[in-house]
Motif scaffolding. Structure first.
Motif, PDB file in Angstrom:
ATOM      1  N   ARG A  84      34.311  48.099  47.415  1.00 25.52           N
ATOM      2  CA  ARG A  84      35.680  47.601  47.234  1.00 25.52           C
ATOM      3  C   ARG A  84      35.708  46.424  46.259  1.00 25.52           C
ATOM      4  O   ARG A  84      36.532  45.520  46.365  1.00 25.52           O
ATOM      5  CB  ARG A  84      36.309  47.214  48.572  1.00 25.52           C
ATOM      6  CG  ARG A  84      36.219  48.309  49.631  1.00 25.52           C
ATOM      7  CD  ARG A  84      36.874  47.911  50.936  1.00 25.52           C
ATOM      8  NE  ARG A  84      36.665  48.930  51.971  1.00 25.52           N
ATOM      9  CZ  ARG A  84      37.253  48.917  53.163  1.00 25.52           C
ATOM     10  NH1 ARG A  84      38.092  47.934  53.486  1.00 25.52           N
ATOM     11  NH2 ARG A  84      37.019  49.870  54.042  1.00 25.52           N
ATOM     12  N   ASP A 125      49.676  39.713  41.700  1.00 26.47           N
ATOM     13  CA  ASP A 125      50.013  40.032  43.091  1.00 26.47           C
ATOM     14  C   ASP A 125      51.374  40.723  43.163  1.00 26.47           C
ATOM     15  O   ASP A 125      51.558  41.670  43.939  1.00 26.47           O
ATOM     16  CB  ASP A 125      50.023  38.737  43.906  1.00 26.47           C
ATOM     17  CG  ASP A 125      50.356  38.975  45.370  1.00 26.47           C
ATOM     18  OD1 ASP A 125      49.607  39.699  46.045  1.00 26.47           O
ATOM     19  OD2 ASP A 125      51.373  38.428  45.850  1.00 26.47           O
ATOM     20  N   ARG A 184      39.582  44.299  55.784  1.00 26.38           N
ATOM     21  CA  ARG A 184      38.167  44.404  56.142  1.00 26.38           C
ATOM     22  C   ARG A 184      37.948  45.238  57.403  1.00 26.38           C
ATOM     23  O   ARG A 184      36.856  45.734  57.635  1.00 26.38           O
ATOM     24  CB  ARG A 184      37.571  43.011  56.330  1.00 26.38           C
ATOM     25  CG  ARG A 184      37.374  42.248  55.039  1.00 26.38           C
ATOM     26  CD  ARG A 184      36.496  41.045  55.233  1.00 26.38           C
ATOM     27  NE  ARG A 184      37.138  40.015  56.035  1.00 26.38           N
ATOM     28  CZ  ARG A 184      37.872  39.037  55.536  1.00 26.38           C
ATOM     29  NH1 ARG A 184      38.055  38.961  54.236  1.00 26.38           N
ATOM     30  NH2 ARG A 184      38.423  38.130  56.318  1.00 26.38           N
ATOM     31  N   GLU A 228      33.760  43.912  45.960  1.00 25.81           N
ATOM     32  CA  GLU A 228      33.437  42.600  46.511  1.00 25.81           C
ATOM     33  C   GLU A 228      32.648  41.784  45.490  1.00 25.81           C
ATOM     34  O   GLU A 228      31.809  42.306  44.762  1.00 25.81           O
ATOM     35  CB  GLU A 228      32.604  42.740  47.790  1.00 25.81           C
ATOM     36  CG  GLU A 228      33.404  43.102  49.022  1.00 25.81           C
ATOM     37  CD  GLU A 228      32.556  43.080  50.275  1.00 25.81           C
ATOM     38  OE1 GLU A 228      33.126  43.184  51.362  1.00 25.81           O
ATOM     39  OE2 GLU A 228      31.318  42.969  50.158  1.00 25.81           O
ATOM     40  N   GLU A 237      44.098  40.523  53.289  1.00 24.23           N
ATOM     41  CA  GLU A 237      42.684  40.619  52.949  1.00 24.23           C
ATOM     42  C   GLU A 237      41.829  40.707  54.213  1.00 24.23           C
ATOM     43  O   GLU A 237      40.853  41.467  54.261  1.00 24.23           O
ATOM     44  CB  GLU A 237      42.263  39.406  52.117  1.00 24.23           C
ATOM     45  CG  GLU A 237      42.906  39.340  50.735  1.00 24.23           C
ATOM     46  CD  GLU A 237      44.351  38.888  50.777  1.00 24.23           C
ATOM     47  OE1 GLU A 237      44.782  38.373  51.838  1.00 24.23           O
ATOM     48  OE2 GLU A 237      45.063  39.082  49.774  1.00 24.23           O
TER      49      GLU A 237
END
Length: 577
Positions: free
Chosen positions: A432, A105, A410, A434, A406
């Motif tokens: 993406r 991150d 979307r 997922e 996050e």
């Protein structure tokens, strides 16, 4: 990982907290180290009994009994040593599991906060810490406190032997501190230069085509050679000093063993000690000083792990774990930009000032202006990539900072100026990546972008692997697949930065239809453009110049005014015919 970081006290670093979670395992290692060091007395005591009991009595049963007992103790010691190594390795793995996602991150977020070139350094630092914990260094550090035990046993053999052992331990302790002083600066320099070298290598790999096409490779090779030479020099200086101290410590240890043998022989001759003391004290002294020798040999790794911990602590403190705000409903009404200003990460100079506008569902805004006018910066602010230095951006009245990244992602479709795709299939890139890929949503996004036919014409259709950065595709194909990714699951806000820079006529027509589709379903479309054809499906235009908003209004009116005003030098100066 998230729970650990949330519960960690504010005053303690995340890495310290992760280490603290393993305090029970460290306590077990301390216990095992104590037992191992007690069992290390097996050899000296066995030799002492052989020389002082077995040989004078010529008792074979006594020898067999001592041998069996010694074998059992050595086996138990080996088991404990193996367990200690496995526990240390698992501590390293546990810390990696706790902080690897945070390090990833940090790698992803750091370029958005600072212009410093840290590259993959957080992960490398975490690897360095894990590697050190899994190596012999920590075991040697746990053995150091037991040196007084061996020295004390040497005193029990004879005070002179104890004094010799204590003197040797003191000399080696001084060498340990000398290793810290001698290697610290060079180890830091080597780590710093290694980061610069890795950065140059990664940049050269990414730009290999330009290097070869324009004959830049020899010059960059010379630059790499200079940085690599500096790295080797720093690394060599640290290694040379560490190796010299390690060799010196081994020589002292071997010399001390000889001194102990000679001293023991003298004491036997003077009838102040038994013959067994000669061998037993030599083995015991060697064992007493072995941890110091091992610590010196691994000191460079210890310094590297310590510096890695310091850097990782500072970086994770700079980028604290993001708290998850209360989930908000899906936006479907408006976008409000209020007097926003911005600077590039790590810079103080404002490159965007006092930009304001409002859009509601179904609106389409084109942003035009010359290069360097702040258009792409404005796009980054709208999608939440950069944080504004002043002002506010709101979706349905809620500031972007009220959304978890996050969750916000979307509801946003973003096509950056520099299209970046990832190594994977076309379907994975559109979705993406997922975890639960929805085939119908992927096909719907590709159809909305007018890319379904293009994708099915590829060798394996949606399952075609595109290679790193989409290397298997043309620039136009990458741009259209990235447009499909931006439209995946019908986001409310779609922001496209020069989406037609690599498109042919068919691609531009598909882009126009996609923008009309966004507006028709009640979304908001924002397009940054240099070519008027990208504005065909939009109804409003914002003109940027030198980081400021110069004009905003209906497309036809603004473009007409721009065409009549030579005082505003814009790249787009004529409306589409």
């Amino acid at each position: 990982m998230g729970k650990a970081a949330t519960e960690a006290p504010a005053a303690r670093s995340e890495l310290s907290y992760a280490l603290r979670k393993s305090r029970g395992a460290f306590a077990c290692i301390g216990l095992f180290s104590g037992l191992i060091n007690l069992l290390m007395l097996t050899g000296p005591l066995f030799m002492l009994q052989v020389y002082d009991r077995v040989l004078p009595s010529r008792s074979l049963p006594t020898l067999v009994g001592l041998a069996v007992l010694t074998v059992c103790l050595y086996a138990f010691q080996g088991i404990l040593d193996a367990i200690r190594a496995r526990v240390l390795r698992r501590i390293g793995n546990t810390i990696d599991e706790d902080l690897s996602c945070r390090s990833y991150d940090a790698i992803v977020r750091l370029p958005l906060k600072s212009r410093g070139d840290h590259g993959l350094q957080p992960i490398r630092d975490l690897d360095r810490i894990r590697t050190f914990l899994s190596g012999p260094g920590p075991g040697a550090l746990f053995d150091l406190p037991w040196i007084p035990l061996y020295v004390g046993v040497c005193f029990l053999f004879h005070p002179l032997i104890g004094l010799a052992a204590a003197g040797g331990a003191t000399v080696l302790a001084i060498l340990t501190f000398s290793a810290e002083i001698a290697t610290r600066a060079h180890a830091k320099a080597a780590i710093r230069v290694a980061a610069a070298r890795d950065s140059l290598l990664e940049a050269s790999r990414r730009n290999a085509e330009a290097l070869h096409a324009m004959g830049m490779a020899p010059y960059m090779e010379a630059r790499f050679a200079a940085i690599n030479a500096e790295y080797l020099r720093s690394q060599g200086q640290a290694s040379d000093r560490s190796s010299a101290l390690s060799a010196f410590s081994r020589v002292i240890r071997l010399f001390l063993q000889s001194v102990i043998l000679g001293l023991g022989a003298y004491l036997v001759i003077m009838q102040e000690a038994s013959a067994g003391v000669i061998i037993a004290s030599s083995i015991l002294t060697s064992r007493a000083l072995a941890p110091v020798d091992l610590v010196i040999s691994n000191w460079k790794g210890f310094v590297g792990a310590r510096e890695a911990r310091k850097r990782l602590d500072q970086l994770l403190a700079l980028l604290p774990e993001r708290r998850l705000p209360l989930p908000l409903p899906k936006p479907n009404e408006s976008l409000a930009v209020r007097a926003i200003s911005a600077s590039a990460p790590g810079q103080s100079r404002r490159i965007l000032q006092d930009v304001s506008f409002d859009l509601t569902r179904g609106d389409g805004l084109g942003i035009i202006g010359p290069s360097g006018s702040g258009k792409s910066t404005l796009a980054r602010l709208i999608v939440g990539v950069w944080e504004p230095a002043g002002g506010k951006i709101r979706l349905d009245g809620a500031g972007l900072d009220q959304w978890a990244p996050e969750a916000l992602g979307r509801h946003i479709g973003y096509l950056p100026q520099d299209v970046e795709l990832f190594d994977g299939t076309v379907a994975e890139n559109i979705s993406r990546f997922e975890t639960a890929l929805d085939p119908q949503a992927v096909i719907a996004a590709a159809s909305a972008a007018g890319a379904h036919g293009l994708i099915t014409s590829l060798p394996e259709g949606y399952e075609t692997r595109i290679g790193e950065a989409g290397a298997a595709l043309s620039a136009g194909q990458r741009q259209r697949i990235a447009l499909a990714r931006a439209l995946y699951r019908d986001p409310f806000l779609v922001v496209l930065d020069e989406p037609n820079s690599n498109l042919d006529n068919a691609g531009e027509e598909a882009l126009t239809q996609a923008l009309r589709g966004v507006r028709h379903r009640g979304g908001i479309a924002i397009v940054i453009a240099h070519r008027p054809s990208a504005l065909a499906a939009l109804d409003q235009v914002l003109v940027m110049h030198q980081g400021r908003q110069r004009a905003l209004g209906p497309k036809e009116d603004v473009l007409r005014a721009v065409a009549r005003s030579p005082s505003v030098p814009l790249a787009v100066v004529r409306p589409a015919q």
